[in-house]
Motif scaffolding. Structure first.
Motif, short mmCIF file in Angstrom:
data_model
loop_
_atom_site.label_atom_id
_atom_site.label_comp_id
_atom_site.label_asym_id
_atom_site.label_seq_id
_atom_site.Cartn_x
_atom_site.Cartn_y
_atom_site.Cartn_z
N PHE A 96 0.84 -1.20 0.00
CA PHE A 96 0.00 0.00 0.00
C PHE A 96 0.88 1.25 0.00
O PHE A 96 0.55 2.26 -0.64
N GLY A 97 2.00 1.18 0.71
CA GLY A 97 2.94 2.30 0.71
C GLY A 97 3.46 2.61 -0.68
O GLY A 97 3.67 3.77 -1.03
N THR A 98 3.68 1.57 -1.47
CA THR A 98 4.10 1.78 -2.86
C THR A 98 3.00 2.47 -3.66
O THR A 98 3.26 3.36 -4.48
N ALA A 99 1.74 2.09 -3.40
CA ALA A 99 0.61 2.76 -4.07
C ALA A 99 0.55 4.24 -3.68
O ALA A 99 0.23 5.09 -4.52
N VAL A 100 0.86 4.55 -2.43
CA VAL A 100 0.89 5.95 -2.00
C VAL A 100 2.00 6.71 -2.72
O VAL A 100 1.80 7.85 -3.17
N LEU A 101 3.15 6.08 -2.87
CA LEU A 101 4.24 6.72 -3.62
C LEU A 101 3.83 6.99 -5.06
O LEU A 101 4.15 8.04 -5.63
N ASN A 102 3.13 6.06 -5.66
CA ASN A 102 2.63 6.28 -7.03
C ASN A 102 1.66 7.45 -7.08
O ASN A 102 1.67 8.25 -8.03
N ALA A 103 0.81 7.56 -6.05
CA ALA A 103 -0.13 8.68 -5.98
C ALA A 103 0.61 10.01 -5.79
O ALA A 103 0.19 11.04 -6.33
N ILE A 104 1.68 9.99 -5.03
CA ILE A 104 2.50 11.20 -4.86
C ILE A 104 3.12 11.60 -6.20
O ILE A 104 3.15 12.78 -6.57
N GLY A 105 3.61 10.61 -6.96
CA GLY A 105 4.16 10.91 -8.27
C GLY A 105 3.12 11.53 -9.19
O GLY A 105 3.41 12.50 -9.92
N ALA A 106 1.89 11.01 -9.16
CA ALA A 106 0.81 11.58 -9.97
C ALA A 106 0.49 12.99 -9.52
O ALA A 106 0.13 13.86 -10.34
N PHE A 107 0.62 13.26 -8.22
CA PHE A 107 0.35 14.59 -7.67
C PHE A 107 1.37 15.60 -8.19
O PHE A 107 0.99 16.68 -8.68
N TYR A 108 2.64 15.27 -8.14
CA TYR A 108 3.64 16.29 -8.51
C TYR A 108 3.83 16.46 -10.02
O TYR A 108 4.48 17.41 -10.44
N VAL A 109 3.25 15.56 -10.83
CA VAL A 109 3.31 15.78 -12.29
C VAL A 109 1.99 16.28 -12.85
O VAL A 109 1.88 16.47 -14.07
N ALA A 110 0.98 16.49 -12.01
CA ALA A 110 -0.33 16.96 -12.48
C ALA A 110 -0.15 18.24 -13.30
O ALA A 110 0.46 19.20 -12.84
N PRO A 111 -0.68 18.29 -14.52
CA PRO A 111 -0.36 19.39 -15.43
C PRO A 111 -1.10 20.70 -15.17
O PRO A 111 -0.68 21.75 -15.66
#
Length: 230
Positions: A96-111
């Motif tokens: 689940f922690g890996t899923a959170v990291l993926n969500a963080i990545g999606a957050f900081y690249v949001a256009p």
């Protein structure tokens, strides 16, 4: 046993391994690579071209979850629960922690602002799930620092930088998550997992994404450098 952790300065997965090594209190060395210019020797030991890689007497192990499990199996100071069911549950929350990291990545690249808001809501949902799982603390499973904590130490570190950009309110009304974050932020192994220049390096990385978050960083800098009216 000779241990060398092949690292990248920002990689949260490297930090997991570094935290576990520190908690196990074993000596090891670190070697940093530039993932934008990967040397041939690194590609020869990392089939996926990613960090971390742990060299054990020069034999490579890649993938952070595998590295952490190897260290847990071979070194003293157990971090996993002893009971098989609880151990399996902890492994699930590590994923689940890996899923959170993926969500963080999606957050900081949001256009754009609309996308950023959606990704912010996604993160709040994930931390709501964690709020419902956490007990009395201070760590994930109480007073014992475990592998799930090693996974989430790097997760919360991102928000030290995000909070300096704007108030995103991701942890608002989540007191258990906030307390867990404070406990992990003050843990010596978590602190030592990165260099002192990590915040500046991460902000530089975020600016290079040319995302909505990049725009907010530039706007904040402009505000800080604009002289106030007399």
């Amino acid at each position: 046993m000779s241990l060398l952790l092949v690292s990248h300065v920002l990689c949260p997965y490297v930090q997991r391994a570094a935290i576990v090594l520190a908690e196990k209190d074993v000596p090891y060395e670190r070697h940093y690579v530039d993932l934008a210019n990967k040397p041939e020797w690194f590609l020869s030991i990392s089939p996926l071209g990613k960090t971390p890689v742990l060299l054990v007497n020069n034999d490579p192990i890649f993938e952070s979850a595998v590295i952490c499990e190897y260290l847990e199996e071979t070194l003293p100071r157990p971090m996993h629960p002893q009971e098989p069911l609880h151990r399996a549950q902890h492994r699930a929350w590590m994923e689940f922690g890996t899923a959170v990291l993926n969500a963080i990545g999606a957050f900081y690249v949001a256009p754009d602002a609309e996308s950023l808001e959606q990704k912010r809501k996604d993160l709040r949902t994930k931390f709501t799930q964690l709020e419902e799982e956490l007990g009395d603390g201070p760590y994930f499973a109480g007073t014992h620092f475990c592998l799930v904590d090693a996974v989430f130490g790097p997760v919360f570190r991102y928000f030290d930088v995000f909070d300096a950009i704007a108030d995103f309110g991701i942890f608002a009304e989540r007191p258990k998550v906030q307390a867990w974050r404070r406990a992990l932020t003050g843990r010596p192994s978590v602190i030592a997992a990165v260099g002192a220049d990590y915040p500046a390096q991460l902000e530089k990385f975020l600016l290079a994404r040319r995302s909505e978050l990049s725009r907010l960083i530039l706007a904040r800098r402009a505000t800080l450098t604009t002289p106030s009216n007399p």
